[in-house]
Design a protein around this motif. Structure first.
Motif, short mmCIF file in Angstrom:
data_model
loop_
_atom_site.label_atom_id
_atom_site.label_comp_id
_atom_site.label_asym_id
_atom_site.label_seq_id
_atom_site.Cartn_x
_atom_site.Cartn_y
_atom_site.Cartn_z
N THR A 94 -2.71 11.31 4.01
CA THR A 94 -3.83 10.38 4.15
C THR A 94 -3.75 9.59 5.45
N GLN A 98 -6.69 9.48 8.08
CA GLN A 98 -7.28 8.20 8.49
C GLN A 98 -7.26 8.04 10.00
N SER A 99 -6.15 8.46 10.62
CA SER A 99 -6.06 8.37 12.07
C SER A 99 -7.12 9.23 12.75
N ASP A 102 -10.48 7.45 12.39
CA ASP A 102 -10.55 6.29 13.28
C ASP A 102 -10.80 6.70 14.72
N ILE A 142 -12.56 8.82 -0.61
CA ILE A 142 -13.09 8.24 0.63
C ILE A 142 -14.02 7.08 0.28
N GLU A 204 -17.82 1.55 8.19
CA GLU A 204 -16.42 2.01 8.38
C GLU A 204 -16.04 2.94 7.22
N ARG A 206 -12.78 4.45 4.96
CA ARG A 206 -11.37 4.30 4.55
C ARG A 206 -10.94 5.53 3.75
N VAL A 207 -9.80 6.06 4.12
CA VAL A 207 -9.25 7.23 3.43
C VAL A 207 -8.24 6.75 2.38
#
Length: 209
Positions: A94, A98-99, A102, A142, A204, A206-207
């Protein structure tokens, strides 16, 4: 025996038969001969016995019996076919996902005009790239967060507007092939503004919840 004048015969070594001269010994020699033979026989028998004793003493000792074989321990369990185990399959990382998300949103943020739930025209490319990353690593949940600016928008409906923005991005991601069951839309309102009003009107992702 010799004869001298006027004396008659006499024995050598003595004066008559009882004189003990050399010619009086033949009978003695014959009597000692059996004794010598007996002594020789005794010596021969004794030597044979000694020889037998020495032979027995010098003979090699019989070989010792072999030591009993050590008992075998319990057999080791058979290894699985192929000799190796396949590591258990794990889900996507994860943090890595997420990276990736982003990075996409840093290059092309999902921003909105004031009082609008429709993303800016340049957001379509960002949505497509995020959807591709999520499809490549399915599994994690997610969360799609909608935000509004702290000023310049209808403050009375900021919470509703932020939820509408989140719902719209979820719809776009599903249209790009992301499974609907992994997406959750959440309206945050103006609670977490950024450095500018334009940047605060955003979504935004988020994972992992």
């Amino acid at each position: 025996m010799t004869a001298g004048p006027g004396t008659g015969a006499h024995w050598w070594g003595g004066r008559g038969p009882a004189g003990g001269g050399t010619h009086a010994a033949p009978g003695g020699r014959r009597s000692r001969l059996p004794l010598v033979l007996v002594l020789l026989a005794v010596l021969l028998v004794g030597g044979a016995a000694v020889t037998v004793a020495l032979t027995r003493g010098s003979s090699p000792a019989p070989p010792s019996p072999p030591a009993p074989a050590a008992s075998a321990g319990p057999a080791a369990p058979a290894s699985p076919a192929g000799g190796s185990r396949t590591p258990a399959r794990t889900g996507p990382d994860t943090a890595v996902l997420q990276s990736t998300v982003d990075e996409v949103l840093a290059a092309a943020p999902l921003r909105f005009p004031a009082d609008s739930a429709t993303p800016a025209p340049d957001a379509a490319a960002a949505v497509a790239r995020v959807a591709a990353a999520l499809r490549a690593s399915p599994g994690p949940s997610i969360t799609v967060e909608g935000h509004t600016a702290p000023a310049g928008e209808d403050r009375g409906g900021a919470q509703t507007l932020s939820q509408q923005r989140a719902d719209e991005v979820v719809r776009l991601l599903e249209a790009n092939g992301v499974p609907a069951g992994s997406l959750t839309a959440v309206g945050v309102g103006p609670a977490r503004p950024l450095g500018s009003l334009e940047a605060s009107r955003r979504v935004e992702i988020r994972v992992g919840g």
